[in-house]
Write a protein that holds these residues in place. Structure first.
Motif, PDB file in Angstrom:
ATOM      1  N   MET A   1      45.376  46.322 -54.504  1.00  0.00           N
ATOM      2  CA  MET A   1      44.944  45.889 -53.194  1.00  0.00           C
ATOM      3  C   MET A   1      44.602  44.394 -53.234  1.00  0.00           C
ATOM      4  SD  MET A   1      43.447  47.690 -50.341  1.00  0.00           S
ATOM      5  CE  MET A   1      42.636  47.093 -48.923  1.00  0.00           C
ATOM      6  N   LYS A   2      45.174  43.649 -52.317  1.00  0.00           N
ATOM      7  CA  LYS A   2      44.932  42.210 -52.256  1.00  0.00           C
ATOM      8  C   LYS A   2      43.584  41.933 -51.587  1.00  0.00           C
ATOM      9  CE  LYS A   2      49.801  41.006 -51.770  1.00  0.00           C
ATOM     10  NZ  LYS A   2      50.790  40.359 -50.912  1.00  0.00           N
ATOM     11  N   PRO A   3      42.869  40.905 -52.042  1.00  0.00           N
ATOM     12  CA  PRO A   3      41.625  40.535 -51.369  1.00  0.00           C
ATOM     13  C   PRO A   3      41.915  40.004 -49.973  1.00  0.00           C
ATOM     14  CG  PRO A   3      42.177  38.933 -53.064  1.00  0.00           C
ATOM     15  CD  PRO A   3      43.166  40.053 -53.181  1.00  0.00           C
ATOM     16  N   HIS A   4      40.955  40.155 -49.074  1.00  0.00           N
ATOM     17  CA  HIS A   4      41.117  39.675 -47.704  1.00  0.00           C
ATOM     18  C   HIS A   4      40.329  38.392 -47.504  1.00  0.00           C
ATOM     19  CE1 HIS A   4      40.311  39.389 -43.366  1.00  0.00           C
ATOM     20  NE2 HIS A   4      41.577  39.726 -43.307  1.00  0.00           N
ATOM     21  N   VAL A   5      40.960  37.440 -46.824  1.00  0.00           N
ATOM     22  CA  VAL A   5      40.329  36.174 -46.474  1.00  0.00           C
ATOM     23  C   VAL A   5      40.500  35.965 -44.982  1.00  0.00           C
ATOM     24  CG1 VAL A   5      40.421  33.669 -46.764  1.00  0.00           C
ATOM     25  CG2 VAL A   5      40.808  35.151 -48.723  1.00  0.00           C
ATOM     26  N   CYS A   6      39.423  35.633 -44.292  1.00  0.00           N
ATOM     27  CA  CYS A   6      39.504  35.283 -42.875  1.00  0.00           C
ATOM     28  C   CYS A   6      39.436  33.763 -42.776  1.00  0.00           C
ATOM     29  CB  CYS A   6      38.380  35.928 -42.079  1.00  0.00           C
ATOM     30  SG  CYS A   6      38.517  35.593 -40.315  1.00  0.00           S
ATOM     31  N   ILE A   7      40.483  33.174 -42.245  1.00  0.00           N
ATOM     32  CA  ILE A   7      40.585  31.718 -42.121  1.00  0.00           C
ATOM     33  C   ILE A   7      40.070  31.323 -40.747  1.00  0.00           C
ATOM     34  CG2 ILE A   7      42.150  29.745 -42.112  1.00  0.00           C
ATOM     35  CD1 ILE A   7      44.104  31.646 -43.737  1.00  0.00           C
ATOM     36  N   LEU A   8      39.127  30.392 -40.704  1.00  0.00           N
ATOM     37  CA  LEU A   8      38.594  29.855 -39.458  1.00  0.00           C
ATOM     38  C   LEU A   8      39.149  28.453 -39.288  1.00  0.00           C
ATOM     39  CD1 LEU A   8      34.870  30.924 -39.924  1.00  0.00           C
ATOM     40  CD2 LEU A   8      36.737  32.215 -38.850  1.00  0.00           C
ATOM     41  N   LEU A   9      39.862  28.228 -38.175  1.00  0.00           N
ATOM     42  CA  LEU A   9      40.536  26.952 -37.970  1.00  0.00           C
ATOM     43  C   LEU A   9      40.149  26.379 -36.612  1.00  0.00           C
ATOM     44  CD1 LEU A   9      42.699  24.847 -38.786  1.00  0.00           C
ATOM     45  CD2 LEU A   9      44.412  26.375 -37.772  1.00  0.00           C
ATOM     46  N   GLY A  10      39.516  25.219 -36.621  1.00  0.00           N
ATOM     47  CA  GLY A  10      39.228  24.491 -35.391  1.00  0.00           C
ATOM     48  C   GLY A  10      40.284  23.421 -35.196  1.00  0.00           C
ATOM     49  N   THR A  11      40.806  23.323 -33.969  1.00  0.00           N
ATOM     50  CA  THR A  11      41.843  22.327 -33.700  1.00  0.00           C
ATOM     51  C   THR A  11      41.474  21.454 -32.511  1.00  0.00           C
ATOM     52  OG1 THR A  11      43.113  23.788 -32.231  1.00  0.00           O
ATOM     53  CG2 THR A  11      43.683  23.821 -34.570  1.00  0.00           C
ATOM     54  N   PHE A  12      41.970  20.233 -32.549  1.00  0.00           N
ATOM     55  CA  PHE A  12      41.900  19.311 -31.420  1.00  0.00           C
ATOM     56  C   PHE A  12      42.953  18.235 -31.644  1.00  0.00           C
ATOM     57  CE2 PHE A  12      40.451  15.440 -29.293  1.00  0.00           C
ATOM     58  CZ  PHE A  12      40.404  15.906 -27.998  1.00  0.00           C
ATOM     59  N   ASN A  13      43.998  18.290 -30.848  1.00  0.00           N
ATOM     60  CA  ASN A  13      45.098  17.317 -30.923  1.00  0.00           C
ATOM     61  C   ASN A  13      45.641  17.148 -32.342  1.00  0.00           C
ATOM     62  OD1 ASN A  13      45.031  16.876 -28.164  1.00  0.00           O
ATOM     63  ND2 ASN A  13      43.736  15.081 -28.313  1.00  0.00           N
ATOM     64  N   GLY A  14      45.823  18.264 -33.015  1.00  0.00           N
ATOM     65  CA  GLY A  14      46.343  18.226 -34.381  1.00  0.00           C
ATOM     66  C   GLY A  14      47.782  18.669 -34.485  1.00  0.00           C
ATOM     67  N   GLY A  15      48.491  18.669 -33.374  1.00  0.00           N
ATOM     68  CA  GLY A  15      49.857  19.168 -33.357  1.00  0.00           C
ATOM     69  C   GLY A  15      50.776  18.558 -34.388  1.00  0.00           C
ATOM     70  N   GLN A  16      50.552  17.308 -34.725  1.00  0.00           N
ATOM     71  CA  GLN A  16      51.412  16.620 -35.694  1.00  0.00           C
ATOM     72  C   GLN A  16      51.411  17.315 -37.048  1.00  0.00           C
ATOM     73  OE1 GLN A  16      50.391  12.498 -36.226  1.00  0.00           O
ATOM     74  NE2 GLN A  16      51.928  12.178 -37.811  1.00  0.00           N
ATOM     75  N   TYR A  17      50.297  17.915 -37.427  1.00  0.00           N
ATOM     76  CA  TYR A  17      50.162  18.534 -38.745  1.00  0.00           C
ATOM     77  C   TYR A  17      50.014  20.054 -38.696  1.00  0.00           C
ATOM     78  CZ  TYR A  17      49.037  13.689 -39.665  1.00  0.00           C
ATOM     79  OH  TYR A  17      49.079  12.322 -39.728  1.00  0.00           O
TER      80      TYR A  17
END
Length: 75
Positions: free
Chosen positions: A1-17
């Protein structure tokens, strides 16, 4: 069983990356991940990128939220 990670991502005008960042999550091996994205009022293509990513990965637990539009700390 693989460990679970919850990724929290805040964005603001980051479309380029943003595409590269999201694809780096998909490339991860050895971990099961879910993603929470909060966009703080971007006026670039960030939202479109996120929505497309969600549609491309229906097997993943990805949730998209509209941020409070009060800056990074509040987002």
């Amino acid at each position: 069983m693989k460990p679970h990670v919850c990724i929290l991502l805040g964005t603001f005008n980051g479309g380029q990356y943003l595409r590269q960042q999201l694809e780096s999550f998909v490339a991860q091996t050895g971990v099961n991940w879910s993603l929470r994205v909060s966009d703080d009022g971007s006026d670039d293509d960030s939202r479109d990128i996120i929505v497309s990513f969600i549609k491309a990965h229906p097997d993943r637990d990805i949730r998209f939220y509209e941020g409070p539009k009060q800056g990074s700390a509040a987002n």
